[in-house]
Design an enzyme around this catalytic site. Structure first.
Site, PDB file in Angstrom:
ATOM      1  N   HIS A 129       0.811  -1.212   0.000  1.00 54.61           N
ATOM      2  CA  HIS A 129       0.000   0.000   0.000  1.00 54.61           C
ATOM      3  C   HIS A 129       0.848   1.267   0.000  1.00 54.61           C
ATOM      4  CE1 HIS A 129      -3.650  -2.308   1.864  1.00 54.61           C
ATOM      5  NE2 HIS A 129      -3.342  -2.717   0.644  1.00 54.61           N
ATOM      6  N   LEU A 374      -3.315  -9.582   5.627  1.00 53.52           N
ATOM      7  CA  LEU A 374      -3.155  -9.253   4.203  1.00 53.52           C
ATOM      8  C   LEU A 374      -1.923  -8.394   3.956  1.00 53.52           C
ATOM      9  CD1 LEU A 374      -6.917  -8.536   3.352  1.00 53.52           C
ATOM     10  CD2 LEU A 374      -5.639 -10.633   2.955  1.00 53.52           C
ATOM     11  N   PHE A 375      -1.163  -8.111   4.991  1.00 58.30           N
ATOM     12  CA  PHE A 375       0.194  -7.545   4.901  1.00 58.30           C
ATOM     13  C   PHE A 375       0.267  -6.200   4.166  1.00 58.30           C
ATOM     14  CE2 PHE A 375       0.561 -12.285   4.226  1.00 58.30           C
ATOM     15  CZ  PHE A 375       0.586 -12.577   5.570  1.00 58.30           C
ATOM     16  N   CYS A 376      -0.766  -5.364   4.322  1.00 60.55           N
ATOM     17  CA  CYS A 376      -0.801  -4.063   3.632  1.00 60.55           C
ATOM     18  C   CYS A 376      -0.560  -4.221   2.135  1.00 60.55           C
ATOM     19  CB  CYS A 376       0.217  -3.093   4.245  1.00 60.55           C
ATOM     20  SG  CYS A 376      -0.205  -2.559   5.907  1.00 60.55           S
ATOM     21  N   ALA A 377      -1.042  -5.340   1.604  1.00 65.32           N
ATOM     22  CA  ALA A 377      -0.978  -5.603   0.161  1.00 65.32           C
ATOM     23  C   ALA A 377      -2.256  -6.348  -0.202  1.00 65.32           C
ATOM     24  CB  ALA A 377       0.261  -6.413  -0.188  1.00 65.32           C
TER      25      ALA A 377
END
Length: 453
Positions: A129, A374-377
């Site tokens: 992100h 979701l790992f900022c993705a």
């Protein structure tokens, strides 16, 4: 791994010790264990050397630039020497600028604010992100996730070929995925961008701690990374690259340090002459300790040698991947396939488990810290998970909109300072949890899965 290679790997591990390597944590099942920090992709532990360097400087801390006192002069020299050290670490061109920021996110937002009018931006949906979201005030095109490095280049080439060729354009690409760890074809993507009259910025947050990053060799126009990924977790980052767009843009922040001259006008307003150097975008009192810590980490990694670091990390990657491959219920997430080169970042899902529940059990029962979610993705992880459902209502399951599936994954990541025992314990824990289940009961609290007490 040969005996000589293994010995060299252990030397690297000893050469770059990290803080927290001896910290013990309690287990819900009783007793304590040395904490296995396997969440480097979020924030790597600080190198002991970085901490020691900062501690040695701390008594001499002073305000930088324009101060007449000895400590101010010393701090100014240290700050500007740190800039030169990081510039050398990145192998920047002679006329490049290096700006100290707060993080990769801050760096890319700074660049987004400096885009020329009517600039077109091209970014893959696979980005973190930090590099996916800053461009929304520009004309941005989001590109579909490629399934091979060649397809990534072809996708960018086609998008650039179809654009209006008369205006400025920028491509934003990652060097290594924060989800899969896979290396991207940065040099080829840069060549494609330049062939179509576009510029390119490299998000090196996950690349710089693991591989050398040469602005010249990769031929990127800008590079951004964070100190807290590079074993210097003090809220600092870097944007380095071509100066022209940065000099032409209004300062990222208006304030002292960015201004060269301020005068009152007869109408009561003020006229401002801004610096053209990096100071233009470094308004306010800079994070001297953060800049110094990045420079210290850059020196430590360079002196240790990236060839040895890469060999050591590859040894750990093989241990993890071979161990996970022995568990049929585990699926490792990948864009480019099993043979794709990667850094020490691996994400996976476990059949029959919600990922938050699995990660909570690793922590509470084995003293292993990983990441889930979701790992900022989000677009990338959703693409990789596809139609794989996970049980709604299970402990820690993320909330989903009506009709949507609850999706999340587990990420294990490591690097300098990670001992073999940590990854061996992780692999053993995965096998035991899959075979025998959790030993403890868990509940959901504030959206997280935690041990029930």
């Amino acid at each position: 791994m040969s005996v000589s290679t293994a010995a060299a790997a252990q030397t690297i591990c000893a050469q770059l010790p990290v803080l927290g390597r001896d910290v013990t944590v309690p287990l819900v099942t009783g007793g304590e264990v040395t904490y296995a920090a396997l969440d480097y992709a979020a924030s790597a532990p600080a190198l002991q050397r970085v901490w020691d360097d900062v501690a040695a400087y701390a008594p001499y801390y002073g305000s930088v630039h324009r101060g007449a006192g000895y400590l101010s002069q010393l701090s100014t020299d240290l700050f500007e020497n740190a800039r030169r050290t990081v510039t050398e670490f990145l192998d920047c061109r002679d006329d490049d600028q290096l700006i100290f920021t707060r993080s990769t996110t801050d760096s890319l937002n700074l660049l987004a604010a400096a885009l020329p009018a009517d600039c077109q931006v091209f970014v893959f949906e696979t980005e973190h992100h930090a590099s996916l979201l800053p461009w929304q005030d520009a004309r941005v095109s989001y590109l579909d996730a490629p399934r091979t490095p060649r397809q990534a280049v072809e996708t960018l080439e086609k998008a650039l070929a179809d654009r209006d060729p008369h205006g400025p354009a920028l491509a934003c690409v990652t060097g290594a995925s924060n989800v899969t760890g896979e290396l991207w074809p940065v040099r080829e993507l840069a060549a494609a961008a330049h062939a179509h009259g576009a510029r390119i910025v490299l998000d090196a947050a996950q690349l710089a701690p693991h591989h050398p990053v040469s602005v010249r060799d990769l031929d990127v126009d800008w590079v951004a990374f964070s100190g807290h990924k590079l074993y210097a977790p003090f809220g600092s980052g870097v944007l380095a690259g071509r100066a022209d767009w940065l000099r032409a843009a209004d300062p990222y922040l208006a304030g002292g340090g960015a201004s060269r001259k301020v005068t009152r006008r007869e109408d009561g307003g003020v006229d401002v002459e801004w610096h053209e150097s990096a100071a233009r975008h470094e308004a306010g009192s800079p994070n001297v300790i953060g800049a110094y810590s990045i420079a210290s980490a850059c020196k430590a990694l360079t002196e240790a040698g990236f060839d040895s670091l890469v060999a050591r990390e590859q040894h750990l990657i093989e241990k993890v991947r071979e161990g996970l491959a022995e568990v049929p219920e585990v699926r490792v997430l990948s864009l480019f396939g099993d043979d794709a080169p990667r850094v020490g970042v691996i994400s996976f899902v476990v059949d029959g488990w919600n990922s938050s529940h699995f990660a909570a059990a690793l922590s509470a029962e084995y003293g292993i810290g990983v990441r889930d979610g979701l790992f900022c993705a989000h677009p990338l992880v959703r693409t990789l998970l596809g139609s794989d459902p996970q049980s709604q209502g299970e402990c820690g399951a993320p909330e989903a909109a009506p009709g949507e599936k609850s999706l999340n994954a587990i990420r294990v990541s490591f690097g300098a300072g990670t001992p073999d025992e940590h990854v061996e314990r992780f692999v053993k824990a995965v096998k035991e949890l899959v075979a025998d289940g959790a030993k403890w009961t868990y509940r959901t609290e504030d959206g997280r899965c935690v041990p029930a007490v």
